[in-house]
Design an enzyme around this catalytic site. Sequence first.
Site, PDB file in Angstrom:
ATOM      1  N   LYS A   1      38.201  76.620 -71.277  1.00 45.16           N
ATOM      2  CA  LYS A   1      36.791  77.285 -71.309  1.00 45.16           C
ATOM      3  C   LYS A   1      36.191  76.934 -72.793  1.00 45.16           C
ATOM      4  CE  LYS A   1      37.370  81.187 -68.283  1.00 45.16           C
ATOM      5  NZ  LYS A   1      36.337  80.974 -67.399  1.00 45.16           N
TER       6      LYS A   1
ATOM      7  N   ARG B   1      41.527  82.678 -57.443  1.00 46.58           N
ATOM      8  CA  ARG B   1      41.554  82.394 -55.997  1.00 46.58           C
ATOM      9  C   ARG B   1      43.091  82.063 -55.621  1.00 46.58           C
ATOM     10  NH1 ARG B   1      36.642  78.305 -56.161  1.00 46.58           N
ATOM     11  NH2 ARG B   1      36.162  80.079 -57.899  1.00 46.58           N
TER      12      ARG B   1
HETATM   13  N1  BES Z   1      37.525  84.595 -64.757  1.00 47.49           N
HETATM   14  C1  BES Z   1      36.442  83.631 -64.470  1.00 47.49           C
HETATM   15  C2  BES Z   1      35.224  84.062 -63.743  1.00 47.49           C
HETATM   16  C3  BES Z   1      34.358  84.961 -64.993  1.00 47.49           C
HETATM   17  C4  BES Z   1      33.523  84.306 -65.519  1.00 47.49           C
HETATM   18  C5  BES Z   1      34.611  86.362 -65.000  1.00 47.49           C
HETATM   19  C6  BES Z   1      32.819  85.178 -66.423  1.00 47.49           C
HETATM   20  C7  BES Z   1      33.753  87.186 -65.746  1.00 47.49           C
HETATM   21  C8  BES Z   1      32.802  86.531 -66.623  1.00 47.49           C
HETATM   22  C9  BES Z   1      37.146  82.779 -63.315  1.00 47.49           C
HETATM   23  O1  BES Z   1      38.411  82.562 -63.520  1.00 47.49           O
HETATM   24  C10 BES Z   1      36.531  81.411 -63.545  1.00 47.49           C
HETATM   25  O2  BES Z   1      36.545  80.760 -64.414  1.00 47.49           O
HETATM   26  N2  BES Z   1      35.536  80.882 -62.572  1.00 47.49           N
HETATM   27  C11 BES Z   1      35.151  79.641 -62.693  1.00 47.49           C
HETATM   28  C12 BES Z   1      35.241  78.899 -61.339  1.00 47.49           C
HETATM   29  C13 BES Z   1      34.955  77.500 -61.460  1.00 47.49           C
HETATM   30  C14 BES Z   1      35.638  76.761 -62.269  1.00 47.49           C
HETATM   31  C15 BES Z   1      34.838  76.940 -59.903  1.00 47.49           C
HETATM   32  C16 BES Z   1      33.530  80.090 -62.930  1.00 47.49           C
HETATM   33  O3  BES Z   1      33.120  81.067 -62.417  1.00 47.49           O
HETATM   34  O4  BES Z   1      33.059  79.370 -63.654  1.00 47.49           O
HETATM   35 MN    MN Z   2      39.090  81.031 -64.689  1.00 43.17          MN
END
Ligand code: BES
Ligand code: MN
Length: 483
Positions: A260, A334
């Site tokens: 990230k 997931r």
């Molecule tokens: N934990 C994150 C989702 C999230 C984002 C929670 C911001 C709270 C605030 C999750 O694991 C994630 O990174 N999801 C990605 C999925 C994508 C890579 C398909 C997302 O939402 O960008």
């Molecule tokens: Mn994630």
Amino acid sequence: MDIEFVAADQALSAKTALARIVYEGAKLEGVLAQAAAASRFTGAKGQTLDILAPSGVDAPRLVLVGAGKADAVDAIGIEHAAASAYAAVKASGLTAVRIELPDAKADLAAHAALGVRLASYRFDKYRTKEPAEKKPSVVKAQVVAADPAAAGKAFEPMAALADAVDFTRDLVSEPPNVLYPAEYAQRVKKLEKLGLEVEILGEAEMMKLGMGSLLAVGQGSVRDSQLVVIKWNGAADKTAQPVAFVGKGVCFDTGGISIKPADGMEDMKWDMGGSAAVAGLMHVLAGRKAKVNAIGILGLVENMPDGNAYRPGDVLTSMSGQTIEVINTDAEGRLVLADAVWYCQDRFKPKFMVDLATLTGAIIVALGGDLAGCYANDETLGANLIAASQAEGEPLWRMPLPAAYDKKIDSTIADMKNTGGRQGGSITAALFIQRFTNGVPWAHLDIAGTAWRSPSTIPTSPEGATGYGVRLLNRMVAEKYEG
Ligand code: BES
Ligand code: MN
Ligand code: ZN
């Protein structure tokens, strides 16, 4: 916070602020009417009027709090009004607040107390230098009730609820160096003192079960992944089919190899909020001795980049036997749920499963920070969740599970892939989990937007961890699955 229910004529002790909750348009006497007129205070919802040393009133400070129109006020409205009253005086130097309600019925008095309890949450254990005069001084709330004993009785299950919500908030607030999977599991283990049964599975046990999906996520971390199984057997028939709740517990989500951006990454300490809500739910079920058999399952991992981390391109074999092509290691929640949900139905054959997860940024784009997304493949379960969310003031919005989108997560090398592209990102994440439910009635709550709130927008939920989910699940169980 010390809570007390008192009769209207009980003498006011020194250092106690008086808070009067009033309906919109209520007639105020003397100096209060003057003060209201001088500040446009009408009693509308959300208004407060703080009066210092009011003449003719036996208190050093009096706060008027508007509750809105009498015929529109509900229990949540009273909670919010009481919480606002507390917030107005909490750092005044006074040590107590007495709350007077326009209607002192036991149930409403109890809700006022719950409002103050929830509003007084603070996570300050790591602050060593905060000056005493900046800390809240109000440590006691006295709520005036027509029948104080009855109000105390009505408050009992609510006190259990507040304890549970605070337990969840504490878990979510803890920094990720402190709350890693094993430490988290041990804290949950301590809930056995409430009468819960807690089992902890380590990596070796999960390996034996074939949880290649969950384990892959934790593979890059020096911290061992854990699966925590919490049982509450409160039904008269100890063999009755349980209800089940599963939570995403990513103690820290760096994104892994699909790392990230640095900006805001610290927020990913609360990527275990779904599992913390499940732990909180089990806490309140035990705390109020709910007449239900319930299972809580927490999938606890840390998602780190490392030489041993899982990669985009990897193909994982889940406990269900289904294979998963990893497209993005940041779509890890997931993968954790895939094995946790499968394990849940395989071992416990529950009536239904509800999973909670801070799963996608896409749900925040869709619904913002006040509403969580609710996916359900069972209409009764979906409707029960929405009704409970409305009653408890934890907003939830029904989202679709369109069969046509399911093919977005088909893979050419494996049974599925772990992302379905940017469009409908929260939906394809839900559809992914659905592939691991094995036909059991199931719902998924994407709480990425609601597990943490900054700044605070609800008086009963101070800035930070909200504990979202505990109240609504507790309500649903109480109203639909007990007895
Ligand atoms: N934990 C994150 C989702 C999230 C984002 C929670 C911001 C709270 C605030 C999750 O694991 C994630 O990174 N999801 C990605 C999925 C994508 C890579 C398909 C997302 O939402 O960008
Ligand atoms: Mn994630
Ligand atoms: Zn995550």
